[in-house]
Enzyme design. Sequence first.
Site, PDB file in Angstrom:
ATOM      1  N   GLU A 337       7.208  29.253  -2.960  1.00  0.00           N
ATOM      2  CA  GLU A 337       5.984  28.483  -3.175  1.00  0.00           C
ATOM      3  C   GLU A 337       4.774  29.347  -3.527  1.00  0.00           C
ATOM      4  OE1 GLU A 337       6.722  24.773  -0.148  1.00  0.00           O
ATOM      5  OE2 GLU A 337       5.969  26.616   0.717  1.00  0.00           O
TER       6      GLU A 337
HETATM    7  C1  TNX Z   1       8.689  24.534   2.601  1.00  0.00           C
HETATM    8  S1  TNX Z   1      10.993  26.163   2.709  1.00  0.00           S
HETATM    9  C2  TNX Z   1       8.339  25.840   2.928  1.00  0.00           C
HETATM   10  C3  TNX Z   1       7.585  26.099   4.151  1.00  0.00           C
HETATM   11  C4  TNX Z   1       7.274  24.850   4.903  1.00  0.00           C
HETATM   12  C5  TNX Z   1       8.459  23.935   4.871  1.00  0.00           C
HETATM   13  C6  TNX Z   1       8.284  22.710   5.696  1.00  0.00           C
HETATM   14  C7  TNX Z   1      10.106  27.223   2.234  1.00  0.00           C
HETATM   15  C8  TNX Z   1      10.763  28.405   1.787  1.00  0.00           C
HETATM   16  N1  TNX Z   1       8.801  26.944   2.259  1.00  0.00           N
HETATM   17  O1  TNX Z   1       6.405  26.795   3.837  1.00  0.00           O
HETATM   18  O2  TNX Z   1       6.954  25.186   6.210  1.00  0.00           O
HETATM   19  O3  TNX Z   1       8.702  23.563   3.537  1.00  0.00           O
HETATM   20  O4  TNX Z   1       9.455  21.966   5.746  1.00  0.00           O
END
Ligand code: TNX
Length: 531
Positions: A337
């Site tokens: 992300e």
């Molecule tokens: C996605 S999964 C994220 C996290 C969040 C999560 C909540 C991932 C690699 N990144 O930053 O906490 O979703 O479900």
Amino acid sequence: MRRRRLLFSLLLVAAAGMGTAAVPPQPAAAPAATPLDRVVPAPASVVPGGAAYTLGEGTRIRVPGNSGEARKVAGYLAGLLRPATGFDLPVTTKDGRDGIVFQLGGRGTGKLGAEGYRLTSGGRSVTISAARPAGLFHGVQTLRQLLPASAERRTEQRGPWTIAGGTITDTPRYGHRGAMLDVSRHFFTVEQVKRYIDQLSLYKINKLHLHLSDDQGWRIAIKSWPKLATYGGSTQVGGGKGGFYTKDDYREIIRYASSRYLTVVPEIDMPGHTNAALASYAELNCNGQAPPLYTGTEVGFSSLCVPKQRTYDFVDDVIRELAAMTPGRYLHIGGDEAHSTSHDDYVAFMDRVQPVVAKYGKTAIGWHQLTGAHPAKGNVAQYWGYDKTSAAERAQVATAAQNGTPVILSPADRAYLDMKYDKNTPLGLSWAGYVSVQRSYDWDPGTYLEGAPASSVLGVEAPLWAETLSTSAHIEYMAFPRLPGIAELGWSPASTHDWDAYKKRLAAQGPRWDAMGIGYYRSPEVPWPAK
Ligand code: TNX
């Protein structure tokens, strides 16, 4: 123990005098011993038969040979069983054919590998054999599940402590069976982490991935950048006081995890998810200005400054210190992300950071977005897609797997323990949908990611993100009963996979969790015995 027995009898007499029972009334007939195949994760091979074995007042735990590690596992088993049985269970190195016998190495154990074990129960003994101490430890977890659930209580209970006769021969399907705890969104203390470690080890999980940094908090002391922890760790989601692990705390977590045969995989999430670091040091920001600390739950707004040399001084220092404290082979560098980092910057950043991990002798794991950069040889991608992940994104991960990038599977709509079970779940998130107990169990890691060769799959991991979770009770409500299913996908042969059979084995865990004080979600999908 004799003194305790006496005290116990006195208490009984006293209790009888008061008209209350100190122990539950004895059932008319002793309940049948747990069948050898009623274990989670399902053992690879079970051959029932022959006389049962019953632990008694005089039972010894025999650890012939001179392995200190085997003796430690024996001591751990004795510590587990003494309170409920009231037996002494002395650990002895004296050879003998009766009691609980540990056999490390020796005839027939070669095939059991680094983690496998054989448990043979019958007549005068139950024997656990393994090539390595980790196998003895996993065998002990199986032995626990074969005893009545009341064996898990911490006060003296009535037996009998009978284990059905037969032989279990058991080795894992995958070497990587992980669980992740997000200690950044909410901080969890060393004691809380240890409690979770104990719960993970019950199901033969062997990796503890700690998500140590994110926008909301930096949780590990770094000597060369002290404000990361002291300032960057000073809050959490909702604005609580947060916290961080000193180096000694972190070493204590590692020591405890390794006593339960788990390896710690620490994660520093980069280049996104870095607000806590950016807030702690203005020099890490492209504009030279530190943003405020962050206590919300948005993602994707922060990025390290990719063009700036200072960023790589920081990365080098952090990875060097973290690598020096971490005995395991993996360091997780995040990489998910990074919505505020341009694609070119992301690739450039990963090209510079992966060699730093290698320089300090470690292998990098990255969230699967790493496959959109240039994953270095041997580095691992952790797949966290879900049913709405685009075909192109899946294909990118599958192609990397074909080209030699090993994969850990954590599909968000299956393995994410922070997803709500259904619309009524009071905790958790639902961006990947609701994840029922069946949904979390009913998939095959070997074929899940289309185009990824089965041989590229290192194993599975169940992440627990903590935006909405701040206590051990919260952790347990989300992890149980789904965590054992992910553990089973990692351990058990695909041939044992069967929801209808699994849900019955899972149901039998409920009374164990009650005995241990684990507050699980009593999902209506599982035929729990009445309380
Ligand atoms: C996605 S999964 C994220 C996290 C969040 C999560 C909540 C991932 C690699 N990144 O930053 O906490 O979703 O479900």
